[in-house]
Each structure stands twice: as C-alpha cells, then as structure tokens.
Design a protein around this motif. Structure first.
Motif, PDB file in Angstrom:
ATOM      1  N   VAL A 107     135.463  47.753   6.130  1.00 63.40           N
ATOM      2  CA  VAL A 107     136.613  46.985   6.603  1.00 63.40           C
ATOM      3  C   VAL A 107     136.090  45.765   7.351  1.00 63.40           C
ATOM      4  CG1 VAL A 107     138.612  47.039   8.163  1.00 63.40           C
ATOM      5  CG2 VAL A 107     138.004  49.078   6.828  1.00 63.40           C
ATOM      6  N   GLU A 108     136.743  44.644   7.168  1.00 64.77           N
ATOM      7  CA  GLU A 108     136.423  43.458   7.948  1.00 64.77           C
ATOM      8  C   GLU A 108     137.623  43.176   8.839  1.00 64.77           C
ATOM      9  OE1 GLU A 108     133.458  41.072   5.007  1.00 64.77           O
ATOM     10  OE2 GLU A 108     135.570  41.128   4.444  1.00 64.77           O
ATOM     11  N   ALA A 109     137.391  43.267  10.140  1.00 62.01           N
ATOM     12  CA  ALA A 109     138.455  43.038  11.112  1.00 62.01           C
ATOM     13  C   ALA A 109     138.449  41.578  11.511  1.00 62.01           C
ATOM     14  CB  ALA A 109     138.259  43.932  12.338  1.00 62.01           C
ATOM     15  N   GLY A 110     139.554  40.889  11.232  1.00 66.61           N
ATOM     16  CA  GLY A 110     139.716  39.495  11.630  1.00 66.61           C
ATOM     17  C   GLY A 110     140.454  39.429  12.952  1.00 66.61           C
ATOM     18  N   LEU A 111     140.037  38.503  13.818  1.00 67.63           N
ATOM     19  CA  LEU A 111     140.610  38.389  15.151  1.00 67.63           C
ATOM     20  C   LEU A 111     141.063  36.966  15.422  1.00 67.63           C
ATOM     21  CD1 LEU A 111     141.079  39.630  18.016  1.00 67.63           C
ATOM     22  CD2 LEU A 111     138.697  39.015  18.527  1.00 67.63           C
ATOM     23  N   ARG A 112     142.213  36.850  16.061  1.00 66.49           N
ATOM     24  CA  ARG A 112     142.710  35.562  16.520  1.00 66.49           C
ATOM     25  C   ARG A 112     143.540  35.775  17.776  1.00 66.49           C
ATOM     26  NH1 ARG A 112     147.315  33.921  12.084  1.00 66.49           N
ATOM     27  NH2 ARG A 112     148.804  35.571  12.551  1.00 66.49           N
ATOM     28  N   VAL A 113     143.781  34.700  18.515  1.00 75.04           N
ATOM     29  CA  VAL A 113     144.648  34.719  19.689  1.00 75.04           C
ATOM     30  C   VAL A 113     145.821  33.804  19.382  1.00 75.04           C
ATOM     31  CG1 VAL A 113     144.856  33.974  22.102  1.00 75.04           C
ATOM     32  CG2 VAL A 113     142.837  35.262  21.360  1.00 75.04           C
ATOM     33  N   VAL A 114     147.038  34.325  19.555  1.00 75.04           N
ATOM     34  CA  VAL A 114     148.220  33.498  19.287  1.00 75.04           C
ATOM     35  C   VAL A 114     148.987  33.135  20.556  1.00 75.04           C
ATOM     36  CG1 VAL A 114     148.489  34.298  16.913  1.00 75.04           C
ATOM     37  CG2 VAL A 114     149.709  35.459  18.763  1.00 75.04           C
ATOM     38  N   ARG A 115     148.649  33.773  21.661  1.00 74.80           N
ATOM     39  CA  ARG A 115     149.252  33.382  22.940  1.00 74.80           C
ATOM     40  C   ARG A 115     148.237  33.619  24.046  1.00 74.80           C
ATOM     41  NH1 ARG A 115     153.335  37.012  24.077  1.00 74.80           N
ATOM     42  NH2 ARG A 115     152.048  37.879  25.679  1.00 74.80           N
ATOM     43  N   LEU A 116     147.984  32.584  24.803  1.00 74.12           N
ATOM     44  CA  LEU A 116     147.036  32.649  25.907  1.00 74.12           C
ATOM     45  C   LEU A 116     147.779  32.225  27.164  1.00 74.12           C
ATOM     46  CD1 LEU A 116     144.089  33.144  26.695  1.00 74.12           C
ATOM     47  CD2 LEU A 116     143.602  30.786  26.056  1.00 74.12           C
ATOM     48  N   GLY A 117     148.171  33.211  27.969  1.00 72.15           N
ATOM     49  CA  GLY A 117     148.917  32.927  29.183  1.00 72.15           C
ATOM     50  C   GLY A 117     148.002  32.804  30.382  1.00 72.15           C
TER      51      GLY A 117
END
Length: 149
Positions: free
Chosen positions: A82-92
């Motif tokens: 499995v390849e886990a992709g990561l992103r951030v869509v909200r940075l408070g």
C-alpha cells in the motif's frame, strides 16, 4: 450521506509505502477496516518524525486525534503493498486536518481515503497550544487546496 469522490494520487504531497501483514486481513479475505486507521496514523507520524517535529517521548506539544473518517472504494488484501498519500487541507492555529489516500501499489485512484484532525496540546496540561513554528513549517509543505486537487 454523500460519499466523496476519490482524490487521485496527484492530489497528495508525501507518500509512504506500507507492507500489509497476514494479520491485517479479516475473515472476509481483505484488510480489516480498523487497520486502515493504523495506516493513517503511520503515514502522519512517520512524516512528522522524519521532519524532526515530533518527539513522541519528550516533546512538549502533542497532537490528539479529535475526528476521523474513512471512505472505502476497493478492498486491500495481504500481500499487497500500500502507498499512503498524505496532504494537509486545513492548517489552523492549534489544529490540522490531515487527509490520507491509500493506494494499491502503482494505482492512480485510492482504495480508500479519509482524514483525521489533530488538535495540538501541551503534553502536561492537555490544553490547546499554538502550533510550534517548526511544526507549522513542516505542515505547510503538505498543504493543498482540496477543492482544486
């Protein structure tokens, strides 16, 4: 409840290969749903540790998960990679919404995708604190506009 459309591999900023284990499968012959959340934790914490912004034993600031969700599109099974992709869509100021896509090795569309929200707190008091400068800088590298991705 409407299921979100799967975000393609190109929508993610960081990837971690994860090898499935025999024990990840359930009696129905696919990776059990609770294991997906373990993969989410793995990619997020691997990124933070490698970026040098998470000290799991002694860090003064820790992230507590306050919300999670996962949508499933296709089964994962042992012995797949499995390849886990990561992103951030909200940075408070004190919180982060991470989104993770779990891809079969080389696939363009995820088998599953989901999110979790960390609220960063003081380790001792468990009260929210502003994201430390170094943590914010590492997370900014993962930020995407989820609507545009």
């Amino acid at each position: 409840m409407n299921k979100p459309a799967p975000a393609p591999r190109t929508a993610y900023r960081h990837f971690l290969p994860i090898t499935t284990r025999w024990m990840d499968n359930d009696v129905y012959g696919h990776v059990n749903n609770v294991v997906y959340y373990s993969y989410f934790d793995t990619v997020v914490n691997e990124y933070l540790i490698r970026a040098g912004v998470l000290d799991v034993e002694h860090g003064a600031t820790i992230g507590l998960v306050v919300e999670t969700q996962c949508n499933y599109f296709a089964p994962l099974v042992f012995p797949e990679r499995v390849e886990a992709g990561l992103r951030v869509v909200r940075l408070g100021s004190t919180s982060v919404r991470y989104e993770v896509g779990l891809f079969k090795d080389g696939e363009a569309q995820p088998a599953a995708q989901g999110h979790f929200v960390h609220v960063y707190v003081d380790r001792a008091t468990r009260r929210p604190v502003a994201l430390p400068r170094e943590l914010r800088a590492a997370l900014e590298l993962l930020v995407v506009d989820a609507d545009a991705a």
